[in-house]
Design an enzyme around this catalytic site. Structure first.
Site, PDB file in Angstrom:
ATOM      1  N   SER A   1      10.663   6.121   8.906  1.00  0.00           N
ATOM      2  CA  SER A   1      10.107   5.542  10.605  1.00  0.00           C
ATOM      3  C   SER A   1      10.740   4.167  10.759  1.00  0.00           C
ATOM      4  CB  SER A   1       8.787   5.564  10.295  1.00  0.00           C
ATOM      5  OG  SER A   1       8.012   5.124  11.306  1.00  0.00           O
TER       6      SER A   1
ATOM      7  N   CYS B   1       5.595  -7.390   7.245  1.00  0.00           N
ATOM      8  CA  CYS B   1       6.555  -7.068   8.045  1.00  0.00           C
ATOM      9  C   CYS B   1       7.029  -8.011   9.160  1.00  0.00           C
ATOM     10  CB  CYS B   1       5.979  -5.665   8.828  1.00  0.00           C
ATOM     11  SG  CYS B   1       6.995  -4.932   9.909  1.00  0.00           S
TER      12      CYS B   1
ATOM     13  N   CYS C   1      -0.793  -4.119  14.661  1.00  0.00           N
ATOM     14  CA  CYS C   1      -0.699  -3.589  13.197  1.00  0.00           C
ATOM     15  C   CYS C   1      -1.118  -4.572  12.126  1.00  0.00           C
ATOM     16  CB  CYS C   1       0.730  -3.082  13.048  1.00  0.00           C
ATOM     17  SG  CYS C   1       1.246  -2.947  11.427  1.00  0.00           S
TER      18      CYS C   1
ATOM     19  N   CYS D   1      -1.545   1.583   8.135  1.00  0.00           N
ATOM     20  CA  CYS D   1      -0.851   0.858   7.277  1.00  0.00           C
ATOM     21  C   CYS D   1      -1.345  -0.678   7.376  1.00  0.00           C
ATOM     22  CB  CYS D   1       0.625   0.755   7.699  1.00  0.00           C
ATOM     23  SG  CYS D   1       0.897   0.331   9.353  1.00  0.00           S
TER      24      CYS D   1
ATOM     25  N   CYS E   1       3.275   8.327   1.857  1.00  0.00           N
ATOM     26  CA  CYS E   1       3.644   7.454   2.547  1.00  0.00           C
ATOM     27  C   CYS E   1       3.779   6.218   1.819  1.00  0.00           C
ATOM     28  CB  CYS E   1       2.617   7.067   3.709  1.00  0.00           C
ATOM     29  SG  CYS E   1       2.960   5.952   4.834  1.00  0.00           S
TER      30      CYS E   1
ATOM     31  N   CYS F   1       4.364  -6.043  15.443  1.00  0.00           N
ATOM     32  CA  CYS F   1       3.712  -5.051  16.386  1.00  0.00           C
ATOM     33  C   CYS F   1       2.223  -5.489  16.456  1.00  0.00           C
ATOM     34  CB  CYS F   1       3.692  -3.566  15.820  1.00  0.00           C
ATOM     35  SG  CYS F   1       5.225  -2.851  15.607  1.00  0.00           S
TER      36      CYS F   1
ATOM     37  N   GLU G   1       0.729  -1.298  -0.007  1.00  0.00           N
ATOM     38  CA  GLU G   1       0.121  -0.034  -0.179  1.00  0.00           C
ATOM     39  C   GLU G   1       0.882   1.391   0.148  1.00  0.00           C
ATOM     40  OE1 GLU G   1      -3.323  -1.555   3.123  1.00  0.00           O
ATOM     41  OE2 GLU G   1      -1.561  -0.996   3.697  1.00  0.00           O
TER      42      GLU G   1
HETATM   43  S1  SF4 Z   1       3.638  -0.988  13.029  1.00  0.00           S
HETATM   44 FE1  SF4 Z   1       5.307  -0.843  11.305  1.00  0.00          FE
HETATM   45  S2  SF4 Z   1       6.994  -1.838  12.070  1.00  0.00           S
HETATM   46 FE2  SF4 Z   1       5.183  -2.432  13.446  1.00  0.00          FE
HETATM   47  S3  SF4 Z   1       4.438  -4.455  12.275  1.00  0.00           S
HETATM   48 FE3  SF4 Z   1       3.313  -2.677  11.520  1.00  0.00          FE
HETATM   49  S4  SF4 Z   1       4.639  -2.038   9.792  1.00  0.00           S
HETATM   50 FE4  SF4 Z   1       5.873  -3.413  11.154  1.00  0.00          FE
END
Ligand code: SF4
Length: 349
Positions: A191, A110, A117, A333, A103, A114, A90
């Site tokens: 970031s 990833c 997320c 995200c 962005c 986290c 994205e």
């Molecule tokens: S917040 Fe950022 S670093 Fe954390 S899992 Fe999502 S994409 Fe990855």
């Protein structure tokens, strides 16, 4: 075929030279790509026809397809791109006054995990190539009318940018070059969850980008739960690396803190955070959580947000609470990627 955006200006110049074309043709090609925003080699009308067809046989310009294009009422636009291997990423265009910020993602998925997320739910598939990251920028630039230019880039989409640094830096080089997108280093933010050896690589390479460190918790016990990669790192080494980056780059640090209702939004968390950041030339961005379907985390209450803000402000921390843009198009995200089943993908003509 090779992705034209994956090769450097110097490599393109060498390729042209081997075929008897002068070096200035490389500059013309870059201008067509980055400034005139053409879609095909055929449109590069000041290149000889023979060169246009040689380019078309050797290189591909676009390796991704736009799977979905969503537009929110606040002007935020989001693209879900489908890559050549079927991976999906994205990228987002945000309008704010004169600013035209984008962005971009740096990986498919990833690995940082986290817990709140959507991007990290399925782990990481692979790094994006330099060309794929430039392609995100160009696709978003093409959403603007001809008289508008991109002004800011944040590498804050899917993925951990510092885990893909060797491919990211050449992409950002294309963003900053005068014959690229011409965006100043000071308007580009990387970031990270905080990978000290990679932050030190930024220092070694003398980069001048802004660094935003996503903390999300003020102590290791809580951060180990929210950002699992923290177990192998710890907050103190991350802050120390960020301080080293500030000393070298002179760029004000940003710390990001996603405020999760009932988890990291209590009085003691705000007090610990204030103690952690006190005395630093830093901005703290607090982002009230945007709920993700299928995840059990909540938006903090208005009272919790108010208390959090008051404690930090009283402690003299430079804090701002970010509004959430593009909520109705799942602009957080990883959300669009997960909410769009593969079978439902539509490729606009
Ligand atoms: S917040 Fe950022 S670093 Fe954390 S899992 Fe999502 S994409 Fe990855």
């Amino acid at each position: 075929m090779q992705h034209l955006l994956d090769i450097t200006h110097e490599q393109l110049t060498a390729w042209l030279k081997e075929r008897g074309y002068p070096a200035y043709r490389a500059a013309q090609i870059r201008k067509w790509l980055f400034q005139s925003r053409v879609e095909t080699f055929e449109e590069m009308s000041d290149l000889p026809k023979a060169l246009r067809s040689e380019l078309a046989s050797a290189f591909t310009l676009w390796t991704s397809k736009i799977a979905t294009h969503s537009v929110a009422h606040d002007g935020t636009e989001k693209l879900l791109l489908e890559l050549a291997d079927g991976g999906r990423i994205e990228c987002v265009l945000l309008r704010d006054g004169e600013r035209r910020s984008i962005c971009i993602s740096s990986q498919v998925g990833c690995a940082m995990g986290c817990v709140f997320c959507a991007s990290g739910l399925d782990g990481v598939d692979r790094n994006l190539t330099t060309g794929e990251m430039i392609e995100e920028m160009l696709r978003l630039a093409r959403l603007l009318p001809a008289e508008e230019r991109l002004s800011h880039i944040v590498v804050m989409g899917m993925g951990e940018p510092l885990a893909n640094l060797d491919r990211l830096l050449p992409a950002l080089d294309a963003a900053t070059r005068e014959d690229g997108l011409g965006i100043s280093h000071r308007r580009i933010t990387i970031s990270t969850v905080g990978l000290p050896p990679q932050i030190d690589k930024l220092i070694d390479r003398d980069t001048r980008f802004h660094l935003a460190v996503s903390l999300h918790a003020p102590n290791d016990e809580l951060r180990n739960r929210l950002v699992p990669v923290n177990k192998n790192i710890g907050i103190a080494p991350i802050i120390a690396a960020a301080d080293r980056y500030f000393d070298q780059s002179g760029r004000r640090l940003t710390f990001e803190y996603v405020l999760l209702g009932g988890l990291n939004d209590a009085r003691q968390h705000a007090e610990q955070l204030a103690a952690l950041l006190r005395g630093r030339t830093a901005l703290l961005n607090v982002i009230p959580y945007n709920p993700v379907a299928g995840l059990p985390y909540q938006t903090p209450s208005a009272a919790a947000i108010r208390q959090f803000r008051e404690i930090l402000e009283r402690a003299g921390i430079n804090v701002q609470f970010r509004e959430r843009k593009g909520d109705e198009i799942n602009a957080a995200c990883g959300q669009l990627r997960r909410s769009t089943p593969v079978v439902a993908l539509e490729v606009p003509s």
